[in-house]
Design a protein around this motif. Sequence first.
Motif, PDB file in Angstrom:
ATOM      1  N   THR A  47     -12.425  -2.975 -23.330  1.00  0.00           N
ATOM      2  CA  THR A  47     -13.260  -2.148 -22.601  1.00  0.00           C
ATOM      3  C   THR A  47     -12.866  -0.862 -22.600  1.00  0.00           C
ATOM      4  OG1 THR A  47     -11.884  -2.995 -20.656  1.00  0.00           O
ATOM      5  CG2 THR A  47     -13.794  -4.309 -21.146  1.00  0.00           C
ATOM      6  N   GLY A  48     -11.730  -0.145 -23.120  1.00  0.00           N
ATOM      7  CA  GLY A  48     -11.488   1.160 -23.091  1.00  0.00           C
ATOM      8  C   GLY A  48     -10.694   1.463 -22.180  1.00  0.00           C
ATOM      9  N   LYS A  49      -9.963   0.841 -21.530  1.00  0.00           N
ATOM     10  CA  LYS A  49      -8.820   1.146 -20.663  1.00  0.00           C
ATOM     11  C   LYS A  49      -7.924   2.414 -21.057  1.00  0.00           C
ATOM     12  CE  LYS A  49      -6.844  -2.858 -20.127  1.00  0.00           C
ATOM     13  NZ  LYS A  49      -7.892  -3.561 -20.925  1.00  0.00           N
ATOM     14  N   SER A  50      -7.590   2.503 -22.136  1.00  0.00           N
ATOM     15  CA  SER A  50      -6.531   3.559 -22.646  1.00  0.00           C
ATOM     16  C   SER A  50      -7.394   4.948 -22.533  1.00  0.00           C
ATOM     17  CB  SER A  50      -6.007   3.338 -23.921  1.00  0.00           C
ATOM     18  OG  SER A  50      -5.176   2.117 -24.093  1.00  0.00           O
ATOM     19  N   PRO A  51      -8.571   5.049 -23.013  1.00  0.00           N
ATOM     20  CA  PRO A  51      -9.344   6.325 -23.176  1.00  0.00           C
ATOM     21  C   PRO A  51      -9.540   6.715 -21.530  1.00  0.00           C
ATOM     22  CG  PRO A  51     -10.284   4.902 -24.721  1.00  0.00           C
ATOM     23  CD  PRO A  51      -9.342   4.011 -23.973  1.00  0.00           C
ATOM     24  N   MET A  52      -9.900   5.747 -20.826  1.00  0.00           N
ATOM     25  CA  MET A  52     -10.157   6.094 -19.397  1.00  0.00           C
ATOM     26  C   MET A  52      -8.891   6.564 -18.581  1.00  0.00           C
ATOM     27  SD  MET A  52     -12.599   6.290 -17.215  1.00  0.00           S
ATOM     28  CE  MET A  52     -12.357   7.320 -15.886  1.00  0.00           C
ATOM     29  N   THR A  53      -7.771   5.925 -18.901  1.00  0.00           N
ATOM     30  CA  THR A  53      -6.551   6.422 -18.475  1.00  0.00           C
ATOM     31  C   THR A  53      -6.187   7.859 -18.676  1.00  0.00           C
ATOM     32  OG1 THR A  53      -5.666   4.147 -18.196  1.00  0.00           O
ATOM     33  CG2 THR A  53      -4.091   5.817 -18.257  1.00  0.00           C
ATOM     34  N   GLU A  54      -6.141   7.987 -20.324  1.00  0.00           N
ATOM     35  CA  GLU A  54      -6.121   9.351 -20.603  1.00  0.00           C
ATOM     36  C   GLU A  54      -7.126  10.391 -20.200  1.00  0.00           C
ATOM     37  OE1 GLU A  54      -6.442   8.972 -25.001  1.00  0.00           O
ATOM     38  OE2 GLU A  54      -4.751   7.749 -25.264  1.00  0.00           O
ATOM     39  N   TYR A  55      -8.235  10.074 -19.871  1.00  0.00           N
ATOM     40  CA  TYR A  55      -9.239  10.924 -19.118  1.00  0.00           C
ATOM     41  C   TYR A  55      -8.858  11.161 -17.672  1.00  0.00           C
ATOM     42  CZ  TYR A  55     -13.288  12.902 -17.107  1.00  0.00           C
ATOM     43  OH  TYR A  55     -14.272  13.782 -16.369  1.00  0.00           O
ATOM     44  N   LEU A  56      -8.000  10.514 -16.831  1.00  0.00           N
ATOM     45  CA  LEU A  56      -7.496  10.660 -15.719  1.00  0.00           C
ATOM     46  C   LEU A  56      -6.220  11.458 -15.710  1.00  0.00           C
ATOM     47  CD1 LEU A  56      -8.117   7.199 -14.010  1.00  0.00           C
ATOM     48  CD2 LEU A  56      -9.440   9.309 -13.636  1.00  0.00           C
TER      49      LEU A  56
ATOM     50  N   VAL B 280       0.961  -1.223   0.088  1.00  0.00           N
ATOM     51  CA  VAL B 280      -0.113   0.063   0.007  1.00  0.00           C
ATOM     52  C   VAL B 280       0.905   1.161  -0.137  1.00  0.00           C
ATOM     53  CG1 VAL B 280      -1.830   1.311   1.335  1.00  0.00           C
ATOM     54  CG2 VAL B 280      -1.771  -1.176   1.337  1.00  0.00           C
ATOM     55  N   PHE B 281       0.634   2.256  -0.812  1.00  0.00           N
ATOM     56  CA  PHE B 281       1.172   3.651  -1.104  1.00  0.00           C
ATOM     57  C   PHE B 281       0.421   4.545  -0.474  1.00  0.00           C
ATOM     58  CE2 PHE B 281       3.506   1.015  -4.022  1.00  0.00           C
ATOM     59  CZ  PHE B 281       4.773   1.359  -3.753  1.00  0.00           C
ATOM     60  N   SER B 282       1.238   5.529   0.157  1.00  0.00           N
ATOM     61  CA  SER B 282       0.476   6.597   0.997  1.00  0.00           C
ATOM     62  C   SER B 282       0.116   7.481  -0.070  1.00  0.00           C
ATOM     63  CB  SER B 282       1.312   7.411   1.833  1.00  0.00           C
ATOM     64  OG  SER B 282       2.652   7.780   1.476  1.00  0.00           O
ATOM     65  N   LYS B 283       0.803   7.740  -0.980  1.00  0.00           N
ATOM     66  CA  LYS B 283       0.585   8.855  -2.117  1.00  0.00           C
ATOM     67  C   LYS B 283      -0.672   8.458  -3.148  1.00  0.00           C
ATOM     68  CE  LYS B 283       5.079  11.321  -2.192  1.00  0.00           C
ATOM     69  NZ  LYS B 283       6.274  11.353  -3.040  1.00  0.00           N
ATOM     70  N   PRO B 284      -1.620   9.081  -3.947  1.00  0.00           N
ATOM     71  CA  PRO B 284      -2.427   8.539  -4.923  1.00  0.00           C
ATOM     72  C   PRO B 284      -1.893   7.664  -5.720  1.00  0.00           C
ATOM     73  CG  PRO B 284      -2.477  10.893  -4.439  1.00  0.00           C
ATOM     74  CD  PRO B 284      -1.198  10.416  -3.816  1.00  0.00           C
TER      75      PRO B 284
ATOM     76  N   LYS C  17      -5.787  13.844 -17.901  1.00  0.00           N
ATOM     77  CA  LYS C  17      -6.147  15.099 -18.098  1.00  0.00           C
ATOM     78  C   LYS C  17      -6.687  15.655 -17.107  1.00  0.00           C
ATOM     79  CE  LYS C  17      -7.090  14.186 -22.971  1.00  0.00           C
ATOM     80  NZ  LYS C  17      -8.399  14.310 -24.100  1.00  0.00           N
ATOM     81  N   LEU C  18      -7.228  14.922 -16.109  1.00  0.00           N
ATOM     82  CA  LEU C  18      -7.993  15.305 -15.040  1.00  0.00           C
ATOM     83  C   LEU C  18      -6.883  15.923 -14.019  1.00  0.00           C
ATOM     84  CD1 LEU C  18     -10.507  16.092 -13.267  1.00  0.00           C
ATOM     85  CD2 LEU C  18     -10.364  13.702 -12.652  1.00  0.00           C
ATOM     86  N   LEU C  19      -5.891  15.123 -13.753  1.00  0.00           N
ATOM     87  CA  LEU C  19      -4.802  15.353 -12.833  1.00  0.00           C
ATOM     88  C   LEU C  19      -3.666  16.242 -13.039  1.00  0.00           C
ATOM     89  CD1 LEU C  19      -4.841  11.671 -11.026  1.00  0.00           C
ATOM     90  CD2 LEU C  19      -6.203  13.604 -10.292  1.00  0.00           C
ATOM     91  N   ASN C  20      -3.461  16.036 -14.332  1.00  0.00           N
ATOM     92  CA  ASN C  20      -2.299  16.778 -14.901  1.00  0.00           C
ATOM     93  C   ASN C  20      -2.528  18.356 -14.344  1.00  0.00           C
ATOM     94  OD1 ASN C  20       0.396  17.245 -16.104  1.00  0.00           O
ATOM     95  ND2 ASN C  20      -0.662  17.561 -18.021  1.00  0.00           N
ATOM     96  N   GLY C  21      -1.346  19.060 -13.860  1.00  0.00           N
ATOM     97  CA  GLY C  21      -1.607  20.461 -13.689  1.00  0.00           C
ATOM     98  C   GLY C  21      -1.960  20.403 -11.948  1.00  0.00           C
ATOM     99  N   LYS C  22      -2.490  19.607 -11.680  1.00  0.00           N
ATOM    100  CA  LYS C  22      -2.898  19.554 -10.114  1.00  0.00           C
ATOM    101  C   LYS C  22      -1.920  18.860  -9.263  1.00  0.00           C
ATOM    102  CE  LYS C  22      -7.814  19.865 -10.878  1.00  0.00           C
ATOM    103  NZ  LYS C  22      -7.734  19.785 -12.779  1.00  0.00           N
TER     104      LYS C  22
ATOM    105  N   ALA D 245       1.414  11.414  -7.989  1.00  0.00           N
ATOM    106  CA  ALA D 245       0.141  10.608  -8.228  1.00  0.00           C
ATOM    107  C   ALA D 245       0.661   9.616  -9.390  1.00  0.00           C
ATOM    108  CB  ALA D 245      -0.935  11.465  -8.424  1.00  0.00           C
ATOM    109  N   VAL D 246       0.141   8.323  -9.390  1.00  0.00           N
ATOM    110  CA  VAL D 246       0.272   7.635 -10.136  1.00  0.00           C
ATOM    111  C   VAL D 246      -0.693   6.908 -10.940  1.00  0.00           C
ATOM    112  CG1 VAL D 246       1.612   5.415 -11.109  1.00  0.00           C
ATOM    113  CG2 VAL D 246       2.698   6.852  -9.458  1.00  0.00           C
ATOM    114  N   ILE D 247      -1.148   6.698 -12.129  1.00  0.00           N
ATOM    115  CA  ILE D 247      -2.181   6.163 -12.711  1.00  0.00           C
ATOM    116  C   ILE D 247      -1.704   4.804 -13.357  1.00  0.00           C
ATOM    117  CG2 ILE D 247      -4.318   5.949 -14.198  1.00  0.00           C
ATOM    118  CD1 ILE D 247      -3.837   9.201 -14.105  1.00  0.00           C
ATOM    119  N   LEU D 248      -2.374   3.593 -12.900  1.00  0.00           N
ATOM    120  CA  LEU D 248      -1.886   2.292 -13.546  1.00  0.00           C
ATOM    121  C   LEU D 248      -2.992   1.667 -14.537  1.00  0.00           C
ATOM    122  CD1 LEU D 248      -0.830   2.074 -10.394  1.00  0.00           C
ATOM    123  CD2 LEU D 248       0.218   0.106 -11.306  1.00  0.00           C
ATOM    124  N   ASP D 249      -2.613   1.578 -15.659  1.00  0.00           N
ATOM    125  CA  ASP D 249      -3.149   1.079 -16.757  1.00  0.00           C
ATOM    126  C   ASP D 249      -3.525  -0.501 -16.728  1.00  0.00           C
ATOM    127  OD1 ASP D 249      -4.908   0.960 -19.302  1.00  0.00           O
ATOM    128  OD2 ASP D 249      -3.023   0.388 -20.223  1.00  0.00           O
TER     129      ASP D 249
END
Length: 356
Positions: A51-60, A35-39, A62-67, A132-136
């Motif tokens: 199932t569309g994992k790549s578009p969902m990852t890209e959405y995230l 378990v990691f403490s950071k997102p 865009k949402l988090l980049n800059g924040k 923050a790390v997003i795993l595909d």
Amino acid sequence: MAYLRLLLLPFSMLYGLIVWIRNRCYDWGWAKSTVFSKPVIVVGNLAVGGTGKSPMTEYLVKLLNGKYEVATLSRGYGRKTRGFLTVPIDGTVEQCGDEPLQFKRKFPHVTVAVDENRVRGIRLLFQSGHEAVILDDAYQHRALRPGFAILLFDYRSVSQRKWLLPAGNYRDSFRERRRADMVVITKTPPAATEGEKQWIRRSLDLPLHIPVLFSSIHYSPLVSLQPDKHANEAMLTKKHTILLVTGIANPIPLYDYLQEQVQEIVHIRYPDHYRYTLATVRTITTRFDEIRNSSKLVITTEKDAQRLLTPALSGSLADLPVYLVPIRAQFGEQDERILQQLILGYCATASGVDSV
């Protein structure tokens, strides 16, 4: 085909037993989950591909980049390298895999990494200053316990049998859906009614704290693979015949979308992650030349484009008007608000010390 699936059911039962034992080992603490403490956000599915994992990852992203100083991490399916690797903008499919290369080319200022050992990869990314790390495609990677898990189901697959491999298309038990923090039904048709969505929610039979959201595919204008030789963008009309070249798990939504735009589609369909060769390019060229309509284009997907743009192949494609169809995940206003509140709320509160 149906009879063959029935014959394979005993093997599915054996596979299911192995999957059940593995999952229980993690659930009962017999196997360790880091378990990691950071997102750490995981995007995944239970079925095999499409199932569309790549578009969902890209959405995230865009949402988090800059924040946050965000990075993406995946195994890098199909690459010939091993270990941790930060994907360079001029990387190759052989180095990185097609999807990571696609992410990097769309988000050149975002760190995109690959590592078959996800825990090691996350640790290295956090050590290098990422927040923050997003795993595909890591829902089944139980050695990692994500802070937030998003589980995807294709809209058309929800009503289908939930059989495990090899008789069915599920690589993990349907019961594992309850580990998710959010479920997203992808590729939802624009004509889907609220009644149909409620039926899907009921059929998933999830606890009330797991929201079920719906997304659709938004198709952007065609973009040339080689803009220095052909027009950068192209518009389709009912006069066009297109040669559609795909090497993805489920090209049906794209085919249906294009069918509404053009006169005729000639489809060359290869398996998911298909590795294109010069022989493949010759086949594409021959099939394109056989089309008598002068208003014709070659169209492919973003993921296929990464494999077609290798130095060994791009020169052979130079004379063909090859275009890709950029796509993105699109949510309704209410579902998008729920998704963003949950993701941003989780990232804002994730803090502490890494633990095992």
